[in-house]
Design an enzyme around this catalytic site. Structure first.
Site, PDB file in Angstrom:
ATOM      1  N   ASN A   9       0.880  -1.173   0.000  1.00 31.87           N
ATOM      2  CA  ASN A   9       0.000   0.000   0.000  1.00 31.87           C
ATOM      3  C   ASN A   9       0.917   1.221   0.000  1.00 31.87           C
ATOM      4  O   ASN A   9       1.487   1.565   1.035  1.00 31.87           O
ATOM      5  CB  ASN A   9      -0.906  -0.012   1.241  1.00 31.87           C
ATOM      6  CG  ASN A   9      -1.757   1.247   1.314  1.00 31.87           C
ATOM      7  OD1 ASN A   9      -1.777   2.047   0.382  1.00 31.87           O
ATOM      8  ND2 ASN A   9      -2.458   1.431   2.426  1.00 31.87           N
ATOM      9  N   TRP A  10       1.037   1.824  -1.148  1.00 37.84           N
ATOM     10  CA  TRP A  10       1.981   2.947  -1.274  1.00 37.84           C
ATOM     11  C   TRP A  10       1.457   4.241  -0.684  1.00 37.84           C
ATOM     12  O   TRP A  10       2.196   5.215  -0.575  1.00 37.84           O
ATOM     13  CB  TRP A  10       2.343   3.154  -2.757  1.00 37.84           C
ATOM     14  CG  TRP A  10       3.422   2.233  -3.229  1.00 37.84           C
ATOM     15  CD1 TRP A  10       4.002   1.205  -2.510  1.00 37.84           C
ATOM     16  CD2 TRP A  10       4.083   2.253  -4.500  1.00 37.84           C
ATOM     17  NE1 TRP A  10       4.967   0.594  -3.275  1.00 37.84           N
ATOM     18  CE2 TRP A  10       5.044   1.217  -4.492  1.00 37.84           C
ATOM     19  CE3 TRP A  10       3.959   3.035  -5.636  1.00 37.84           C
ATOM     20  CZ2 TRP A  10       5.871   0.942  -5.579  1.00 37.84           C
ATOM     21  CZ3 TRP A  10       4.778   2.767  -6.731  1.00 37.84           C
ATOM     22  CH2 TRP A  10       5.727   1.737  -6.697  1.00 37.84           C
ATOM     23  N   LYS A  11       0.176   4.290  -0.357  1.00 38.01           N
ATOM     24  CA  LYS A  11      -0.406   5.514   0.202  1.00 38.01           C
ATOM     25  C   LYS A  11      -0.048   6.701  -0.697  1.00 38.01           C
ATOM     26  O   LYS A  11      -0.063   6.570  -1.923  1.00 38.01           O
ATOM     27  CB  LYS A  11       0.043   5.692   1.655  1.00 38.01           C
ATOM     28  CG  LYS A  11      -0.236   4.424   2.482  1.00 38.01           C
ATOM     29  CD  LYS A  11      -0.021   4.588   3.959  1.00 38.01           C
ATOM     30  CE  LYS A  11      -0.321   3.259   4.664  1.00 38.01           C
ATOM     31  NZ  LYS A  11      -0.230   3.335   6.112  1.00 38.01           N
ATOM     32  N   HIS A  97      -9.758   1.550   4.556  1.00 42.02           N
ATOM     33  CA  HIS A  97      -8.490   1.665   5.300  1.00 42.02           C
ATOM     34  C   HIS A  97      -8.701   2.601   6.490  1.00 42.02           C
ATOM     35  O   HIS A  97      -9.469   3.564   6.399  1.00 42.02           O
ATOM     36  CB  HIS A  97      -7.396   2.204   4.370  1.00 42.02           C
ATOM     37  CG  HIS A  97      -6.033   2.101   4.993  1.00 42.02           C
ATOM     38  ND1 HIS A  97      -5.571   3.008   5.911  1.00 42.02           N
ATOM     39  CD2 HIS A  97      -5.052   1.176   4.839  1.00 42.02           C
ATOM     40  CE1 HIS A  97      -4.349   2.647   6.305  1.00 42.02           C
ATOM     41  NE2 HIS A  97      -4.011   1.534   5.662  1.00 42.02           N
ATOM     42  N   GLU A  99      -7.002   4.921   7.600  1.00 41.91           N
ATOM     43  CA  GLU A  99      -6.722   6.333   7.300  1.00 41.91           C
ATOM     44  C   GLU A  99      -7.922   6.987   6.602  1.00 41.91           C
ATOM     45  O   GLU A  99      -8.184   8.170   6.790  1.00 41.91           O
ATOM     46  CB  GLU A  99      -5.434   6.437   6.469  1.00 41.91           C
ATOM     47  CG  GLU A  99      -4.210   6.187   7.349  1.00 41.91           C
ATOM     48  CD  GLU A  99      -3.014   5.563   6.654  1.00 41.91           C
ATOM     49  OE1 GLU A  99      -2.945   5.589   5.411  1.00 41.91           O
ATOM     50  OE2 GLU A  99      -2.143   5.023   7.372  1.00 41.91           O
ATOM     51  N   GLU A 170      -5.868  -4.779  10.295  1.00 43.55           N
ATOM     52  CA  GLU A 170      -4.825  -3.777  10.520  1.00 43.55           C
ATOM     53  C   GLU A 170      -5.119  -3.038  11.819  1.00 43.55           C
ATOM     54  O   GLU A 170      -5.894  -2.058  11.817  1.00 43.55           O
ATOM     55  CB  GLU A 170      -4.796  -2.761   9.371  1.00 43.55           C
ATOM     56  CG  GLU A 170      -4.485  -3.353   8.023  1.00 43.55           C
ATOM     57  CD  GLU A 170      -3.825  -2.325   7.102  1.00 43.55           C
ATOM     58  OE1 GLU A 170      -2.709  -2.603   6.656  1.00 43.55           O
ATOM     59  OE2 GLU A 170      -4.405  -1.252   6.866  1.00 43.55           O
ATOM     60  N   GLY A 176       2.227   2.289  10.841  1.00 42.30           N
ATOM     61  CA  GLY A 176       3.212   3.367  10.733  1.00 42.30           C
ATOM     62  C   GLY A 176       3.883   3.707  12.047  1.00 42.30           C
ATOM     63  O   GLY A 176       4.555   4.723  12.166  1.00 42.30           O
ATOM     64  N   SER A 215       3.068  -2.223  10.348  1.00 44.82           N
ATOM     65  CA  SER A 215       4.509  -2.347  10.583  1.00 44.82           C
ATOM     66  C   SER A 215       5.053  -3.739  10.254  1.00 44.82           C
ATOM     67  O   SER A 215       5.968  -4.219  10.918  1.00 44.82           O
ATOM     68  CB  SER A 215       4.857  -1.942  12.023  1.00 44.82           C
ATOM     69  OG  SER A 215       4.492  -0.592  12.256  1.00 44.82           O
ATOM     70  N   GLY A 236       2.700  -1.059   4.296  1.00 44.58           N
ATOM     71  CA  GLY A 236       2.866   0.350   3.957  1.00 44.58           C
ATOM     72  C   GLY A 236       4.338   0.695   3.789  1.00 44.58           C
ATOM     73  O   GLY A 236       4.947   0.454   2.741  1.00 44.58           O
ATOM     74  N   GLY A 237       4.945   1.243   4.844  1.00 43.30           N
ATOM     75  CA  GLY A 237       6.318   1.760   4.780  1.00 43.30           C
ATOM     76  C   GLY A 237       7.309   0.802   4.128  1.00 43.30           C
ATOM     77  O   GLY A 237       8.077   1.192   3.239  1.00 43.30           O
TER      78      GLY A 237
HETATM   79  P1  13P Z   1       2.770   0.321   7.714  1.00 39.72           P
HETATM   80  O1  13P Z   1       3.263  -0.961   7.134  1.00 39.72           O
HETATM   81  O2  13P Z   1       3.563   1.521   7.276  1.00 39.72           O
HETATM   82  O3  13P Z   1       2.589   0.231   9.207  1.00 39.72           O
HETATM   83  O4  13P Z   1       1.304   0.583   7.105  1.00 39.72           O
HETATM   84  C1  13P Z   1       0.373  -0.446   7.167  1.00 39.72           C
HETATM   85  C2  13P Z   1      -0.794  -0.066   6.362  1.00 39.72           C
HETATM   86  O5  13P Z   1      -1.510   0.868   6.676  1.00 39.72           O
HETATM   87  C3  13P Z   1      -1.057  -0.827   5.133  1.00 39.72           C
HETATM   88  O6  13P Z   1      -2.307  -0.543   4.625  1.00 39.72           O
END
Ligand code: 13P
Length: 253
Positions: A9-11, A97, A99, A170, A176, A215, A236-237
């Protein structure tokens, strides 16, 4: 036997041109047999889909969106429909998600309408569920929150094939933050989700893929993915760096 899904997930990261260059390198470096054991999915910003999908055609890498409109079309400035995502090359889309829920006020009802919009357009929705830190600290409440997100999110959604739906657990406090749920915690919530899916979709529940997100990184991926009901990751990251994504793909294979 469920094929694990490793989903990036590149956000709001990378430019479309950077995404294309990144994907070229990934396709060069991907071990030739990796995709026989693992499915790889890149959920990228909508602007990246068409150029990246052109490059990914005929390769083991699938592309997905990060959100979609609940509407098919109309006067909805700024929205992107499921049909638009599909036409640009997406086969998956993240829905609900945390967010989107917290920063954009998305309710379970809206998430439900988006899931239906995804299915209308032949996209596989990845429904995200997860409790906040306060809810986790309140013990039983974490379970209730996740079950409510699941029940309302999936209300009236017909799923007759296990490949038509993915659920991502999640926990919000792990996204994050560098804090990861223990593999036991992830498995325990995934088992609860599986059990709810057995009630909703008895014929296919056992092979619907359940992902863990929060994470996930090379150092903890193998342990998390070793659990029976953790069938992949939403990352994500660590998905922004090629080496760490490849290391997670390897841990899943
Ligand atoms: P991180 O891997 O950066 O914690 O993000 C997880 C996420 O929100 C994937 O959708």
């Amino acid at each position: 036997m469920i094929t694990p899904l490793i989903a990036a997930n590149w956000k709001l990261h990378k430019l479309p041109s950077e995404g294309v260059a990144w994907l070229e390198t990934l396709l060069r470096e991907l071990p030739s047999k990796a995709h026989e054991h693992v499915q790889i999915l890149l959920n990228v910003p909508a602007t990246h889909l068409a150029p990246m999908a052109r490059l990914a055609r005929g390769t083991p890498v699938a592309l997905g969106g990060q959100d979609l409109s609940a509407h098919n079309e109309g006067a909805y400035t700024g929205e992107v429909s499921g049909a638009m995502l599909g036409d640009a090359g997406a086969s998956f889309v993240i829905v609900g998600h945390s967010e989107r829920r917290t920063l954009h006020g998305e309710s379970d009802e809206l998430v439900n309408r988006k899931l239906k919009a995804a299915r209308r357009n032949d996209l596989v929705p990845i429904l995200c569920v997860g409790e906040s830190e306060a809810e986790r600290d309140a013990g039983e409440e974490a379970l209730a929150v996740v079950l409510e997100q699941l029940r309302t999110g999936l209300r009236g959604l017909c799923v007759s094939e296990s490949s038509a739906l993915v659920i991502a657990y999640e926990p919000v406090w792990a996204i994050g933050t560098g804090r990861t749920a223990t593999a036991d915690d992830a498995q325990s919530m995934a088992a609860t989700i599986r059990s709810e899916l057995r009630t909703l979709y008895p014929a296919v529940a056992d092979s619907i893929r359940l992902l863990y997100g929060g994470s996930m990184k090379p150092a903890n991926a193998a342990e998390l993915l070793s659990r029976a009901d953790v069938n992949g990751g939403l990352i994500g990251g660590a998905s922004l760096e090629l080496d760490s994504l490849l290391a997670i793909v390897e841990a899943a294979g």
